[in-house]
Design an enzyme around this catalytic site. Structure first.
Site, PDB file in Angstrom:
ATOM      1  N   LYS A   1      33.993   5.742  93.475  1.00 27.55           N
ATOM      2  CA  LYS A   1      35.417   5.929  93.196  1.00 27.55           C
ATOM      3  C   LYS A   1      35.533   6.415  91.760  1.00 27.55           C
ATOM      4  CE  LYS A   1      39.845   3.522  93.214  1.00 27.55           C
ATOM      5  NZ  LYS A   1      40.478   2.197  93.362  1.00 27.55           N
TER       6      LYS A   1
ATOM      7  N   LYS B   1      35.795   8.714  96.818  1.00 26.52           N
ATOM      8  CA  LYS B   1      37.222   8.880  96.518  1.00 26.52           C
ATOM      9  C   LYS B   1      37.402   9.450  95.123  1.00 26.52           C
ATOM     10  CE  LYS B   1      41.508   6.180  96.233  1.00 26.52           C
ATOM     11  NZ  LYS B   1      42.155   4.888  96.335  1.00 26.52           N
TER      12      LYS B   1
HETATM   13 ZN   LIG Z   1      42.275  -1.619  91.834  1.00 27.74          ZN
END
Ligand SMILES: [Zn+2]
Length: 330
Positions: A203, A256
């Site tokens: 992420k 992501k």
């Molecule tokens: Zn968070």
């Protein structure tokens, strides 16, 4: 016909246009196909009753109270969507984020209601603290720093409370080191060894989360998330994150955002045999929605092209705000 073709050229014998001539021929040799069964629909649940707050211009990014959430999930399921990813907006926030693991918390109540209403919908819950902490960071804050190890216990408690409520899959998104192992141990310790973990392994500290932060009410009150989320230029480090999360017990990996990180999706695909999820984030959605609203591009074609690209890069599962549209389009 020219006779001075470069050696090795097989033209005119080889003509790749032959299979592009008609729609049926193109479809016959298509390498990548989107399937509604591959999609996860993100949903935001908030307190109240009869509440439905859309973000202007972004019709799939909506805060809904539990009753409306159930209606929406039922509709999505009827369209063929098999899974939703739940984010909670609590009544109140505190320093620790205690709303995250409250048995009567917003996500816990939503999961129980959804379980009853749409029994075979796959319920994936986002596990993080940022929506529940007054400072909006994904972990415990001490002296302006996000403290890794103190956050693990809180994340693990949150995961267990989601499983107790009936979540099918736990998806930790905080990016603390060691959280997958802590969550796995806590789930197993409480008899939830059957519940898989989809780790947001890669992420990134991305600029593409804007609309989501508004929808989830999770913008940090000071600083940013660069001390825990991945630095956008790094792909080798992302592979180390994936490797460590798998070693700690992750069952699947999430990348992501998706579109600006297709190389990361492809690298993870080449290296790991677990299911790869990619999150087509709110900023990616917003860019096309706004451009389409101006008549600059055709939403349907641009959205399907983007999602197909994510799948072509190697994602098995795509989290997308277009899930319901795709179900209707395909
Ligand atoms: Zn968070």
């Amino acid at each position: 016909m020219s006779t001075d073709r470069p050696t090795g050229s097989t033209f005119p014998v080889t003509r790749l246009r032959r299979f592009r001539r008609t729609a049926a021929l193109r479809e016959l040799v298509r390498e990548t196909r989107l399937d509604v069964a591959d999609l996860v629909y993100p949903l935001f649940v908030c307190p109240g009753e009869g509440v439905e707050n859309p973000l202007e211009g972004l019709d799939a990014i909506v805060q809904r109270s539990v009753d409306r959430l159930c209606d929406e999930a039922e509709e999505a399921h009827a369209l063929g969507i098999r899974a939703v990813l739940l984010f909670g907006i609590p009544e109140s926030k505190d320093e620790e984020g205690s709303g995250a693991w409250d048995d009567e918390g917003i996500v816990q109540r939503a999961v129980r209601a959804l379980r009853g209403r749409v029994p075979d919908l796959v319920l994936v819950t986002d596990v993080c603290l940022c929506e529940y902490t007054s400072h909006g960071h994904c972990g415990v804050v001490e002296h302006g720093e996000i403290v890794n190890d103190l956050s693990l216990d809180l994340l693990a408690r949150t995961a267990v409370s989601h499983a107790e409520a009936g979540a099918d899959v736990i998806a930790p998104s905080d990016m603390m080191d060691g959280r997958v192992g802590a969550i796995r141990a806590a789930l197993d310790g409480d008899g939830f060894e059957r519940v898989p973990i989809v780790s947001y392994a890669a992420k990134y500290a991305s600029a593409f989360y804007g609309p989501f932060r508004e929808a989830a009410g999770s913008a940090p009150s000071f600083g940013d998330r660069r001390s825990y989320q991945l630095d956008p230029p790094n792909v080798r480090e992302a592979m180390r994150e994936c490797e460590l999360d798998l070693a700690e017990g992750a069952d699947a990996l999430m990348i992501k955002p998706a579109l600006p990180y297709l190389d990361v999706v492809a690298a993870a695909r080449a290296r790991f045999d677990v299911p790869i999820f990619a999150y087509n984030v709110s900023g990616e959605y917003a860019m096309l929605k706004i451009a389409a609203a101006h008549g600059w591009l055709e939403e349907r074609r641009a959205a399907l092209e983007s999602l197909t690209a994510i799948k072509r890069a190697g994602a098995d599962v795509i989290v997308t705000y277009w899930a319901k549209d795709v179900a209707r389009w395909l």
